[in-house]
Design an enzyme around this catalytic site. Structure first.
Site, mmCIF file in Angstrom:
data_model
loop_
_atom_site.group_PDB
_atom_site.id
_atom_site.type_symbol
_atom_site.label_atom_id
_atom_site.label_comp_id
_atom_site.label_asym_id
_atom_site.label_seq_id
_atom_site.Cartn_x
_atom_site.Cartn_y
_atom_site.Cartn_z
ATOM 1 C CG HIS A 123 -21.450 -49.534 -107.047
ATOM 2 N ND1 HIS A 123 -21.361 -50.691 -106.296
ATOM 3 C CD2 HIS A 123 -20.181 -49.284 -107.486
ATOM 4 C CE1 HIS A 123 -20.099 -51.118 -106.274
ATOM 5 N NE2 HIS A 123 -19.370 -50.283 -106.999
ATOM 6 N NE ARG A 160 -17.011 -53.720 -103.841
ATOM 7 C CZ ARG A 160 -16.493 -53.165 -104.923
ATOM 8 N NH1 ARG A 160 -16.349 -51.841 -104.952
ATOM 9 N NH2 ARG A 160 -16.126 -53.888 -105.948
ATOM 10 C CD GLU A 204 -23.828 -51.402 -104.271
ATOM 11 O OE1 GLU A 204 -23.459 -51.905 -105.356
ATOM 12 O OE2 GLU A 204 -23.156 -50.554 -103.673
#
Length: 328
Positions: free
Chosen positions: A285, A236, A265
């Site tokens: 991601h 993260r 995001e």
């Protein structure tokens, strides 16, 4: 039940074998992304069970108060994107499997792919080749270098194993119980957090994002790394203090970075400074985004819905809702 699935970008979920578990339910799938409360409130107006794909959509109190029919949120892993208190107040159960057992091999594999890509400048070499440039420099091998694993859970242990297979020396820093596990697996433990950052050639972060780990990597930690070292983050972005990685890279310590996660995001800001740095490899991601991983994750998520429909909710992270419902 009326079920909604958000943010299934490539309309993949309905193609999974585990999707058959929802055959008895009415399912609506949204393939785009929005964080607009008005749009979400309209889309989810009749929804009884909401399926979330990781932290792609924030579910906060203002939205929850408009979802009168919502009874269950089913997802997997940590839930910093969900207002748990607001869910409890509204009587909405949040079920989230913490997936004990096997790690996310998909994330561990991407981590190692990023390590190799950054070490050998693979994306940069490809861009140069497309422009007619043959070779861009002389880079480094990994064998004999030191791989630092910060946070030794299931994924961290898998990445450490990959490093060992590549002939790297593995050094771990983690909480005490995890240090013991690392020693049992044959890995060395750093003398301190500072020593990890100073000594390692590659450091990979593998911690859950909770209150205690938010900002756990400070700019001074990064600036203590070697100018030839690499920082890898597939966990993260918020594990690193805001702006610290960009500042440290600009200062030349560490000299390389490879990241799959961002403070906001989806990250669609083409002006993000990480994207402009030749010494950084970025991916959007995708650590967990494989069909195999989706089958595992959504099987858990759908099982939680089935359990709720049978009157036996599982993996409940706000049990006060159950006590409240029992009194009604």
């Amino acid at each position: 039940m009326k079920i909604a699935i958000l943010d299934d970008y490539f309309d993949t979920v309905r193609t999974l074998a585990c999707f058959a578990k929802l055959a008895a339910h009415e399912v609506r799938i949204w393939t785009d992304h929005t964080q607009d409360d008005d749009t979400l409130a309209e889309r989810l107006r009749d929804t009884e069970a909401l399926v979330l794909i990781r932290e792609r959509t924030q579910i906060r109190g203002a939205l929850l108060r408009r979802l009168e029919n919502l009874k269950l949120i089913s997802q997997r892993s940590v839930y910093p994107h969900i207002d748990i208190d607001a869910c409890t107040e509204r009587g909405v159960i949040v079920s989230s499997s913490q997936h004990p057992g096997a790690p996310s091999y998909a994330t561990a594999e991407l981590t190692w792919g990023l390590v190799l890509s950054a070490a050998r400048r693979i994306p940069q070499q490809m861009i140069a080749l497309r422009a007619g440039v043959w070779q861009t420099g002389v880079w480094d091998t990994l064998r004999g270098k030191t791989l630092g694993i910060y946070g030794y859970g299931r994924i961290g242990a898998a990445v450490a194993g990959y490093g060992k297979a590549f002939g790297m020396n593995v050094l771990v820093w983690a909480r005490e119980a995890s240090q013991a596990a690392a020693r049992q697996d044959g890995h060395a433990v750093a003398e301190s957090k500072r020593a990890l950052f100073e000594q390692c050639d590659v450091i990979s972060l593998h911690m859950r994002l909770v209150a205690a780990t938010r900002g756990i990597v400070a700019e001074e930690d990064l600036r203590s790394m070697k100018p030839t070292a690499m920082l890898v983050n597939t966990s993260r972005a918020q594990l690193i203090a805001s702006g610290a990685l960009v500042n440290a890279l600009r200062a030349g310590r560490p000299g390389l970075a490879a990241v799959d996660v961002y403070e906001t995001e989806p990250m669609r800001d083409v002006a993000n400074p990480l994207l402009a740095m030749d010494n950084v490899v970025c991916t959007p991601h995708v650590g967990y985004v494989t069909r195999d991983e989706y089958e595992i994750q959504f099987s858990d998520i759908f099982d939680q819905i089935i359990a709720y429909a049978a009157g036996q909710p599982v993996n409940v992270v706000n049990p006060d809702v159950l006590r409240s419902l029992a009194r009604q």
